[in-house]
Design a protein around this motif. Structure first.
Motif, PDB file in Angstrom:
ATOM      1  N   THR A 314      97.135 -20.657  21.818  1.00 18.46           N
ATOM      2  CA  THR A 314      97.931 -19.995  22.837  1.00 18.46           C
ATOM      3  C   THR A 314      97.584 -18.510  22.870  1.00 18.46           C
ATOM      4  O   THR A 314      97.339 -17.901  21.821  1.00 18.46           O
ATOM      5  N   PRO A 315      97.594 -17.887  24.043  1.00 23.78           N
ATOM      6  CA  PRO A 315      97.382 -16.434  24.075  1.00 23.78           C
ATOM      7  C   PRO A 315      98.586 -15.660  23.566  1.00 23.78           C
ATOM      8  O   PRO A 315      98.487 -14.451  23.327  1.00 23.78           O
ATOM      9  N   THR A 316      99.726 -16.335  23.383  1.00 27.37           N
ATOM     10  CA  THR A 316     100.923 -15.622  22.951  1.00 27.37           C
ATOM     11  C   THR A 316     100.831 -15.132  21.508  1.00 27.37           C
ATOM     12  O   THR A 316     101.675 -14.344  21.074  1.00 27.37           O
ATOM     13  N   PHE A 317      99.812 -15.567  20.746  1.00 29.12           N
ATOM     14  CA  PHE A 317      99.672 -15.076  19.381  1.00 29.12           C
ATOM     15  C   PHE A 317      98.959 -13.734  19.334  1.00 29.12           C
ATOM     16  O   PHE A 317      98.957 -13.051  18.297  1.00 29.12           O
ATOM     17  N   ILE A 318      98.355 -13.321  20.439  1.00 32.25           N
ATOM     18  CA  ILE A 318      97.618 -12.061  20.467  1.00 32.25           C
ATOM     19  C   ILE A 318      98.611 -10.901  20.437  1.00 32.25           C
ATOM     20  O   ILE A 318      99.410 -10.720  21.356  1.00 32.25           O
ATOM     21  N   ALA A 319      98.566 -10.126  19.355  1.00 30.74           N
ATOM     22  CA  ALA A 319      99.487  -8.994  19.187  1.00 30.74           C
ATOM     23  C   ALA A 319      98.759  -7.661  19.122  1.00 30.74           C
ATOM     24  O   ALA A 319      99.386  -6.611  19.154  1.00 30.74           O
ATOM     25  N   ARG A 322      96.401  -8.511  14.673  1.00 29.58           N
ATOM     26  CA  ARG A 322      96.121  -9.704  13.856  1.00 29.58           C
ATOM     27  C   ARG A 322      97.302 -10.128  12.996  1.00 29.58           C
ATOM     28  O   ARG A 322      97.142 -10.879  12.022  1.00 29.58           O
ATOM     29  N   SER A 323      98.482  -9.683  13.344  1.00 32.22           N
ATOM     30  CA  SER A 323      99.661 -10.009  12.535  1.00 32.22           C
ATOM     31  C   SER A 323     100.097 -11.451  12.701  1.00 32.22           C
ATOM     32  O   SER A 323     100.824 -11.980  11.852  1.00 32.22           O
ATOM     33  N   ASN A 324      99.677 -12.100  13.776  1.00 32.09           N
ATOM     34  CA  ASN A 324     100.066 -13.494  14.011  1.00 32.09           C
ATOM     35  C   ASN A 324      98.937 -14.474  13.738  1.00 32.09           C
ATOM     36  O   ASN A 324      99.071 -15.658  14.041  1.00 32.09           O
ATOM     37  N   ASN A 325      97.810 -13.999  13.195  1.00 38.82           N
ATOM     38  CA  ASN A 325      96.693 -14.927  13.062  1.00 38.82           C
ATOM     39  C   ASN A 325      96.736 -15.753  11.788  1.00 38.82           C
ATOM     40  O   ASN A 325      95.751 -16.389  11.417  1.00 38.82           O
ATOM     41  N   GLY A 326      97.913 -15.805  11.149  1.00 38.74           N
ATOM     42  CA  GLY A 326      98.159 -16.913  10.237  1.00 38.74           C
ATOM     43  C   GLY A 326      98.056 -18.217  11.006  1.00 38.74           C
ATOM     44  O   GLY A 326      97.760 -19.270  10.422  1.00 38.74           O
ATOM     45  N   LEU A 327      98.274 -18.146  12.329  1.00 42.89           N
ATOM     46  CA  LEU A 327      98.077 -19.313  13.203  1.00 42.89           C
ATOM     47  C   LEU A 327      96.646 -19.821  13.100  1.00 42.89           C
ATOM     48  O   LEU A 327      96.406 -21.035  13.019  1.00 42.89           O
ATOM     49  N   THR A 551     107.695  -4.319  22.793  1.00 41.38           N
ATOM     50  CA  THR A 551     106.806  -4.789  21.740  1.00 41.38           C
ATOM     51  C   THR A 551     105.666  -5.633  22.311  1.00 41.38           C
ATOM     52  O   THR A 551     105.849  -6.370  23.281  1.00 41.38           O
ATOM     53  N   GLY A 552     104.515  -5.545  21.697  1.00 50.21           N
ATOM     54  CA  GLY A 552     103.389  -6.375  22.098  1.00 50.21           C
ATOM     55  C   GLY A 552     103.280  -7.657  21.308  1.00 50.21           C
ATOM     56  O   GLY A 552     102.355  -8.447  21.510  1.00 50.21           O
ATOM     57  N   ASN A 553     104.225  -7.873  20.398  1.00 45.12           N
ATOM     58  CA  ASN A 553     104.221  -9.070  19.556  1.00 45.12           C
ATOM     59  C   ASN A 553     105.226 -10.058  20.122  1.00 45.12           C
ATOM     60  O   ASN A 553     106.432  -9.802  20.112  1.00 45.12           O
ATOM     61  N   ASN A 554     104.754 -11.182  20.625  1.00 44.13           N
ATOM     62  CA  ASN A 554     105.636 -12.145  21.271  1.00 44.13           C
ATOM     63  C   ASN A 554     106.632 -12.789  20.319  1.00 44.13           C
ATOM     64  O   ASN A 554     107.699 -13.223  20.748  1.00 44.13           O
ATOM     65  N   GLU A 555     106.313 -12.879  19.044  1.00 42.41           N
ATOM     66  CA  GLU A 555     107.267 -13.410  18.070  1.00 42.41           C
ATOM     67  C   GLU A 555     108.486 -12.497  17.995  1.00 42.41           C
ATOM     68  O   GLU A 555     109.639 -12.968  17.940  1.00 42.41           O
ATOM     69  N   ILE A 556     108.250 -11.195  17.997  1.00 45.08           N
ATOM     70  CA  ILE A 556     109.351 -10.233  17.921  1.00 45.08           C
ATOM     71  C   ILE A 556     110.085 -10.155  19.255  1.00 45.08           C
ATOM     72  O   ILE A 556     111.322 -10.089  19.298  1.00 45.08           O
ATOM     73  N   LEU A 557     109.334 -10.188  20.355  1.00 46.12           N
ATOM     74  CA  LEU A 557     109.974 -10.177  21.672  1.00 46.12           C
ATOM     75  C   LEU A 557     110.887 -11.382  21.833  1.00 46.12           C
ATOM     76  O   LEU A 557     112.004 -11.263  22.355  1.00 46.12           O
ATOM     77  N   PHE A 558     110.440 -12.537  21.381  1.00 48.49           N
ATOM     78  CA  PHE A 558     111.271 -13.739  21.458  1.00 48.49           C
ATOM     79  C   PHE A 558     112.574 -13.560  20.690  1.00 48.49           C
ATOM     80  O   PHE A 558     113.665 -13.895  21.180  1.00 48.49           O
ATOM     81  N   LEU A 559     112.506 -13.031  19.465  1.00 50.06           N
ATOM     82  CA  LEU A 559     113.722 -12.833  18.675  1.00 50.06           C
ATOM     83  C   LEU A 559     114.674 -11.868  19.360  1.00 50.06           C
ATOM     84  O   LEU A 559     115.901 -12.051  19.330  1.00 50.06           O
TER      85      LEU A 559
END
Length: 633
Positions: A314-319, A322-327, A551-559
């Motif tokens: 998914t492009p939503t991991f692009i932050a 590289r903070s989400n590339n545990g994916l 924020t550019g991090n979708n994980e944080i934006l979602f929260l």
């Protein structure tokens, strides 16, 4: 050990990628063909397939298909190579909505077939029974329906480039039967090859090794050819087609994406070659040749899918950091756990996801350091605790091995599974544990597995004594609900600063002074532990002080959006609407609609209005989840 091994060799010549190259197209010498074993025993009985593989099974699939973007259909033929036991003359396949034109043997002789009663619940579809009359290779001419659940057709407007359409497939768990007639069960591994035609200028990628350059047919279409010479579970046959470009990362790694997305995608996954090296140092050779990725349009319903030689992302991991590339580490780890050794039935999905999540964390530790790995492990543990708190410690679905429906994304299959292995590692020692896990991958490579087989292997090849077996409580971990008392809990110091900041905020409304220097995991930990009820003034202050809306991090934006909507914060509604219209990842979409729906007269009109605009843009996986929420299920 409850395995039935075939002695029949495939007759088809296939090719594997073994050379180091910066190009995505590779073809090499003919390897020895493989036929994977079939597990026997009640624990290996897949109730989600109609197939009877002990009687007649598919060993190889040859697809010859055309992509029709105007009609949004895939059509052509599937030629199946079979292994049939003496005296058996009926082959049973899985299908769901396929339009069958005819079935013939290798000489073109028509074979009788029957499509049975359709079972809509769970997407099981209908059995396709074929009278073989001596045939050991059959051809099925067919068309997949426009609404095939595995396929998502995107208009140009739904892509980044806005000029060309796009198509991708998502087969896990049992969706591939909506576009491929085969025995759609993870325990019935098959080799495959494909010839795909698509309109110019679109490129096609698949989860097999591309064979040579595409051939121009002279009619505005091109032919792409692929081979997967290693037996894989059918859900791993995957396809994507669109305006995509490729950029090499290392000698065996690279990334595909739409041209406008490729620079950001490449920057985000630039550590991939290093990850492959780290994974090999942990648990042995990477056996698939290349490890390429494609970053798909935002409609892709999952974070990633571990399709061999071509991970879908998914492009939503692009932050941007590289903070989400545990994916990426997770999908790479699947090249061993899941793709190399696969759960035979979906009730044992932890054998794929739990082992992979443990492996992912070890890759993260090797590449990014122990602190990041410990923080990410602590987030996993929090997911387990939260889930058990919601459903109860004794809920049957909290056992690793279950007989219930398979649910992707479960904190049990992924995180409890990972903490099971983490606990075993802690008790027996990392050196012994790593040696055992590598031999598990080596000795069961390209084979299905069950929880019973996993336990048996541990007892035979890892556990040193009865006393150690008692300390490990292996059967309790695998087959009992809840979290065993011997769980190796994460280091409480991993988030000491963050947890103190949560306390300061809860007690005094004090904003965290170190927020901008925190890792993404630390920021997630803080947001996830704030008080559930916040005033609108508090939410506005948090958004302003921490930059949550930007924020550019979708994980944080979602929260942030989840927290804001739970507190009926009207200023967040436009951003939530924009977010839900621009992403299709079920991890984000379903919970946000769930929050809105749960907010009654305030949230339900908002959810209804947004979903009316966005529903058709979501993949069937995401739509099904939101439909259940809005239907009150």
């Amino acid at each position: 050990m409850r395995r039935l091994v075939s002695s029949l060799a495939l007759l088809l010549a296939t090719a594997a990628c073994t050379t180091a190259t910066s190009e995505p197209v590779v073809s090499t010498a003919i390897p020895e063909p493989m036929v994977s074993p079939i597990l026997s025993g009640p624990e290996a009985l897949d109730t989600l397939t109609y197939a009877e593989p002990q009687k007649a099974r598919v060993t190889h699939v040859a697809l010859d298909l055309g992509l029709d973007f105007a009609a949004q259909r895939v059509g052509g033929s599937a030629t199946l190579s079979l292994l049939v036991q003496p005296g058996e003359e009926t082959l049973v396949l899985d299908s769901n909505g396929l339009h069958i034109a005819r079935v013939t043997d290798a000489s073109g002789r028509a074979l009788a077939y029957e499509v049975g009663e359709n079972v809509e619940k769970g997407g099981k579809g209908a059995p396709l029974s074929i009278a073989l009359d001596g045939a050991r290779s059959i051809r099925i001419d067919y068309t997949a329906p426009a609404d095939a659940a595995a396929l998502q057709w995107l208009t140009p407007e739904q892509t980044s480039g806005k000029v060309n359409p796009f198509l991708f497939s998502q087969g896990q768990a049992i969706l591939n039967r909506t576009w491929i007639p085969t025995q759609d069960s993870p325990g019935i591994r098959q080799t495959w090859e494909a010839r795909i035609t698509a309109p110019k200028p679109l490129d096609v990628v698949m989860s097999g090794v591309r064979q040579g350059e595409p051939e121009d047919l002279g009619d505005g279409r091109r032919v792409f050819r692929f081979v997967m010479d290693k037996p894989v579970p059918p859900y791993l046959i995957a396809l994507a087609a669109g305006d995509i470009d490729f950029k090499a990362i290392g000698p065996r790694t690279g990334v595909w994406a739409e041209p406008s997305v490729l620079p950001r995608a490449y920057a985000e996954v630039a550590d991939t070659e290093e990850m492959v090296v780290a994974a090999e140092e942990l648990y042995g050779e990477y056996r698939w040749g290349r490890y390429d990725m494609i970053v798909l349009p935002p409609a892709f319903p999952y974070g990633g899918m571990e399709n061999p030689v071509m991970t879908f992302l998914t492009p939503t991991f692009i932050a941007g950091d590289r903070s989400n590339n545990g994916l990426v580490a997770h999908e790479l780890a699947h090249s061993w756990s899941g793709n190399l050794v696969t759960n035979a039935v979906w009730g044992d999905s932890w054998l794929n996801e739990g082992v992979t999540t443990y492996f992912e964390n070890r890759i993260v530790e090797a590449v990014y350091g122990k602190q990041r790995a410990e923080q990410e492990a602590a987030l996993m543990y929090a997911n387990i605790v939260e889930t058990l708190g919601e459903v109860g410690e004794d809920a049957p679905g909290t056992a690793l091995s279950t007989e219930g429906e398979y649910e992707l994304g479960s904190a049990i299959a992924y995180d409890k599974g990972a903490f099971f292995l983490r606990t075993v590692e802690r008790i027996v020692g990392r050196e012994r544990f790593d040696a055992w896990l590598q031999q598990w991958f080596d000795n069961h490579a390209f084979q299905p597995a069950t929880s019973e087989l996993f336990l048996e292997d541990m007892m035979e090849n890892l556990v040193a004594s009865d006393a150690e077996a008692e300390r490990l409580t292996l059967r309790e971990w695998i087959f009992e609900p809840g979290l065993p008392a011997n769980v190796a809990k994460p280091d409480p110091a991993a988030f000491a600063e963050v947890d103190a900041a949560v306390g300061h905020y809860a007690d005094h409304g004090m904003m965290p002074s170190g927020w901008s220097g925190w890792t993404a995991a630390e920021q997630i930990r803080f947001l996830d532990n704030l008080p559930a009820e916040l005033s609108h003034d508090q939410l506005a202050a948090l958004a302003a002080a921490l930059g949550l809306s930007a924020t550019g991090n979708n994980e944080i934006l979602f929260l942030w959006l989840e927290m804001a909507l739970e507190n009926r914060y009207d200023p967040a509604v436009p951003q939530a609407e924009e977010f839900l219209a621009s992403v299709g990842r079920a991890k984000f979409v379903r919970p946000l609609f769930g929050v809105l729906w749960g907010e009654g007269e305030w949230g339900r009109p908002i959810a209804t209005r947004i979903y009316a605009k966005t529903r058709e843009s979501y993949h069937s996986v995401t739509r099904a989840g939101v439909d259940r929420i809005l239907d009150g299920e």
